[in-house]
Design an enzyme around this catalytic site. Structure first.
Site: not given
Ligand code: AP5
Length: 220
Positions: A13, A88, A127, A163, A174
């Site tokens: 994402k 979410r 990552r 991270r 997660r």
């Molecule tokens: P990446 O693009 O980083 O993936 P992502 O889907 O953004 O993954 P996240 O882990 O950031 O999502 P998340 O939703 O768990 O975390 P967030 O920070 O929002 O890609 C991942 C890896 O794969 C990278 O290394 C990339 O290079 C590689 N990659 C990408 N595309 C690829 C492809 N096509 N082929 C190969 N490799 C590829 O949330 C973290 C925490 O914050 C949550 O757990 C929660 O505690 C809190 N939080 C955040 N938002 C909320 C909310 N709305 N409500 C409550 N708590 C929240």
């Protein structure tokens, strides 16, 4: 135009939102990045969020919704935003609809980036992220710049780190939390005719191109 990026943790994402940001001239609003920034700045919000993020749990809805409402009220989101990691929960989705309808706007598209759980484990353990510009890299699939130069082109050097919530045990939780609390949004947005499933198990450029095709159709 407000776009909601949906998908399991590690689906890509953030990677795709950063690319759409450049192409569409819309801000990426990542709730995870905002929480992490608060944590770095040691704000009370950051301290609160840490206790949930470390376990892979969701930060409570009231706190998250208030934070997003404030972020979307800023001028750089007046034309829209690419929402990455929000909503979410169904309560967050309803709150977003309410926030946007107050401005006479609505969600335009919800790309659902689909990948398997095994792929997620491989992606998140490899990552790496830049502390300064938030660019997302992968040790095998999307390497950090060898000379360390920041891809945002501001001549600074990237400050790469892993991270804390990318440890295998936390990633598993997660995923569990996603299936329990976030996956109902698939039905919610499908029912609103906004869902567009994208195969996330392809090369990064290919995923971007599929996303772009879907976006072009709704802009036409
Ligand atoms: P990446 O693009 O980083 O993936 P992502 O889907 O953004 O993954 P996240 O882990 O950031 O999502 P998340 O939703 O768990 O975390 P967030 O920070 O929002 O890609 C991942 C890896 O794969 C990278 O290394 C990339 O290079 C590689 N990659 C990408 N595309 C690829 C492809 N096509 N082929 C190969 N490799 C590829 O949330 C973290 C925490 O914050 C949550 O757990 C929660 O505690 C809190 N939080 C955040 N938002 C909320 C909310 N709305 N409500 C409550 N708590 C929240």
């Amino acid at each position: 135009m407000f776009i909601v990026m949906l998908g399991v943790p590690g689906a890509g994402k953030g990677t795709q939102a950063q690319r759409l940001e450049e192409r569409l001239g819309l801000r990426q609003v990542s709730t995870g990045d905002i929480f992490r920034e608060n944590l770095r700045n040691q704000t009370p919000l950051g301290q609160l969020a840490k206790s949930y993020m470390d376990k892979g749990e969701l930060v409570p809805d009231d706190v998250t919704i208030q934070m997003v409402e404030e972020r979307l009220s800023r001028p750089d989101c007046a034309r829209g935003a690419i929402l990455d990691g929000f909503p979410r929960t169904l309560a967050q989705a309803a709150a977003l609809d309410q926030m946007l309808s107050g401005k006479g706007q609505k969600v335009a598209l919800v790309p659902l980036i689909s990948v398997t759980d095994d792929e997620v484990m491989a992606r998140l353990t490899g990552r790496r992220v830049c502390r300064r510009c938030q660019s997302v890299f992968h040790l095998l699939f999307n390497r950090p710049p060898p000379d360390g130069e920041c891809p945002q082109g501001d001549k600074s050097q990237c400050d790469i780190y892993q991270r804390g919530d990318d440890q295998p045990e936390t990633v598993r939780n997660r995923l569990f939390v996603y299936y329990k609390q976030t996956s109902p949004l698939i039905g919610y947005y499908f029912a609103h005719g906004l869902l567009a499933e994208i195969n996330g198990a392809q090369e990064i450029d290919r995923v971007t191109s599929d996303l772009w095709d879907v976006l072009s159709r709704i802009q036409a």
